[in-house]
Structure formats: C-alpha cells, structure tokens
Design a protein around this motif. Sequence first.
Motif, short mmCIF file in Angstrom:
data_model
loop_
_atom_site.label_atom_id
_atom_site.label_comp_id
_atom_site.label_asym_id
_atom_site.label_seq_id
_atom_site.Cartn_x
_atom_site.Cartn_y
_atom_site.Cartn_z
N THR A 163 0.81 -1.22 0.00
CA THR A 163 0.00 0.00 0.00
C THR A 163 0.84 1.27 0.00
OG1 THR A 163 -0.11 0.03 2.43
CG2 THR A 163 -1.84 -1.17 1.25
N LYS B 102 -4.88 5.16 12.74
CA LYS B 102 -5.00 5.73 11.40
C LYS B 102 -5.20 4.65 10.35
CE LYS B 102 -2.91 9.40 8.63
NZ LYS B 102 -2.49 8.77 7.40
N GLN C 154 -9.87 -6.11 6.30
CA GLN C 154 -8.93 -5.24 7.01
C GLN C 154 -7.82 -6.05 7.66
OE1 GLN C 154 -10.67 -2.16 9.55
NE2 GLN C 154 -12.56 -2.25 8.37
N GLU D 183 -12.51 3.42 5.74
CA GLU D 183 -12.92 4.38 4.72
C GLU D 183 -12.81 3.79 3.32
OE1 GLU D 183 -10.68 7.94 5.16
OE2 GLU D 183 -11.50 8.42 7.15
N ALA D 184 -11.90 2.83 3.14
CA ALA D 184 -11.75 2.16 1.85
C ALA D 184 -12.89 1.18 1.59
CB ALA D 184 -10.41 1.44 1.79
N ARG E 107 -8.78 3.36 10.51
CA ARG E 107 -9.71 4.33 9.93
C ARG E 107 -9.62 4.34 8.41
NH1 ARG E 107 -8.12 8.32 12.63
NH2 ARG E 107 -6.77 9.37 11.12
N SER E 108 -8.41 4.26 7.88
CA SER E 108 -8.23 4.29 6.43
C SER E 108 -8.81 3.04 5.77
CB SER E 108 -6.75 4.42 6.09
OG SER E 108 -6.24 5.66 6.52
N ASP F 282 -1.27 4.57 3.78
CA ASP F 282 -2.61 4.12 4.15
C ASP F 282 -3.71 4.93 3.48
OD1 ASP F 282 -2.41 6.52 5.49
OD2 ASP F 282 -2.31 5.64 7.49
N ASP F 283 -3.43 5.46 2.29
CA ASP F 283 -4.45 6.24 1.58
C ASP F 283 -5.61 5.31 1.20
OD1 ASP F 283 -5.97 7.51 -0.56
OD2 ASP F 283 -4.36 8.98 -0.63
N PRO F 284 -6.83 5.57 1.69
CA PRO F 284 -7.94 4.66 1.43
C PRO F 284 -8.29 4.54 -0.05
CG PRO F 284 -8.71 6.68 2.49
CD PRO F 284 -7.22 6.69 2.57
N ARG F 285 -8.03 5.57 -0.83
CA ARG F 285 -8.33 5.49 -2.27
C ARG F 285 -7.42 4.50 -2.97
NH1 ARG F 285 -7.44 11.78 -3.02
NH2 ARG F 285 -5.69 11.08 -1.74
#
Length: 317
Positions: free
Chosen positions: A243, A279, A294, A286-287, A282-283, A246-249
Amino acid sequence: MTTTLDIVDIHTHLWPPAWGPGGRYDKKTYGFSPEIHSKIINPDALVEEFSAAGVNLAVVTTTIESLFGPEGPVDLDLLPGVNDWLAQLAARNPSLAAFAVTDAFAGEAGAREAERAIAELGLSGLVIDSSRAGKFLADPAVRPTLDVAARHRVPVFVHPIAHPNADVLVAGAGAWGNSLGRGLMNGIAFLSVLGAGLLDELPDLHLIFATLGLGGIVQAARGGSFGRDAWRQASRPNIYFDTMGDDPRIVRTLVNFFGADRVLAGTDWPILAALSQEKLARSLSEAGLTDTEQRLVAGGNARRLLALRHARDAAAA
C-alpha cells in the motif's frame, strides 16, 4: 473495527553500518533529508517508532540500488556480508524479519547467494531490483534466482529503481517526477512477468510490487488474459501490491483489482512514517473493507506469505 490490528509492514529499509557515515563504502544519500538518513542506518529507530505506532512486525530490506547505485557494476562479493548482517538483525529482534538481497540479473551467481541466504541464513524472502542495465524480470538471467524463491516458497519483493532519465523527470515535475519514474520501472517489471507467463511456469513464486507501479494494472486490465476477471479466479497469479502508506483510495483500487488477499500494508519507511493502529484502521474502513479484509491487508496476507515455506516443510515432515 474495534479489535487491535496485527500490522505487518512489508516494505521497510535499513542500510548496514558499512554503508553509513564513516563506513567502509562510499554511500549515496539519494537526496534524503538528515532525519531520513539518520533513521535508515539505525535499526533502533525503526524498532522504537514501530513499537510506539503499534506495528507488530517490520520486514527489512537493503536493495542492490541502495548499495551500488542504479547502474554500473555490482560487487557480488559484498552481498554475503550484507545478508549476514540482516540475518543477525532479525535474529536479535522478534519484531523484525528480513528479506535477503541479491543481484537477480547476475544469473547463477545471484541465485547462489539467494540460495545461501534462504537455506543457510534462514532469511524470510528476497528483495530484487525491478530492472538493471535495461533488463527486466522476464530476462533469462533472472530465472535462476526466481527458481530459488519458488523452490523454497519465499516471497520476492520487486523494488522500484530510478528511471534512466530520472534527471529529466525531476526537472519537469520536481521530486514527484522521480517517484513516477520509479513507478514506471516497477510497473514494467510487473507487466514483464505477466507477459512472459513466469507465474504459470513457477506456481510457487510469489511476487510483491510497490504501489508506485500501480499504473501497470491499467495496462494489465486492458489485456484480455490479464483483465479483471482473470484476477478473480482461484488460480489467479501470485502477485501482490503493497500500500505504501494508508491512503484509502489507493487501498480501494488495489483491493478492487486484485482482491483483499493480494494487498499488503507497507510504507517504504523511513521515507514514510510508520503505520499506526488508529490511522490504518480508519483508512481501511474508509476504503470500504470488511473486518476480515482489514485484517488480511493489515497483516494477515504478509503472515501467510512468510509462513509458506514453513507450511511446506511441515507437510513434508
């Protein structure tokens, strides 16, 4: 998710002392800030930062490019010392694992060091450059090293290297131009594997690519045999992407294309800071990932890859 994640960072870096300041070998800093440079030569900094962030295991690598630069000769006689150091580092600290470094483009010589590092030192996998001297992973010179990894069922991290025209890219786009160039080289390595059918020939080979090479999946999706449906089959290739943060996009894109069981948490530490429990949870939420997904991305997939060789040994006993 309310439970604590088991976080495994598949993508961290350290340099042996001999390549650090005052060490025996002249070492480029790659334009790193003083803070990053001080961390990359300090295993204690990695252990302390990850412990505070709630990361359970860091997989450490030292790449050919970081030791010898992006081009020119590679002194294979120096690699055993690097791998010995990595093995000792992992043995001393249960929160660290290490991937052996070898020059995969050196043919049988590179494969011999890979074999020694895995079979004798017990290192957990391999890290290889995505390219060298204009060659990519489909080049016949690389096959002996890939054969070693497949035979021992250890993962191989295919690390991005600088683009040959990195200076031009940086002049045009700043520091991001260098990152994009590295991503291009990693994406080409990814496509070279698919195009050559290497994973059909070596079903026990597991390759990890960096998110910088994400553009390669656009081209893979355009090809009929590498389209999205092919990645959803039970027999889909053993290819994984980390990854790099941890950018959810980015996480969502990777999971949508490859499936949650082919995505691994990673950072490129110390370039990026350690993942944190709060964090990352949460990411991943959000993904749009389920609790099971997860757990796979945070550490479950990495644990499974690191255990493949032991599962084979147990089955053979």
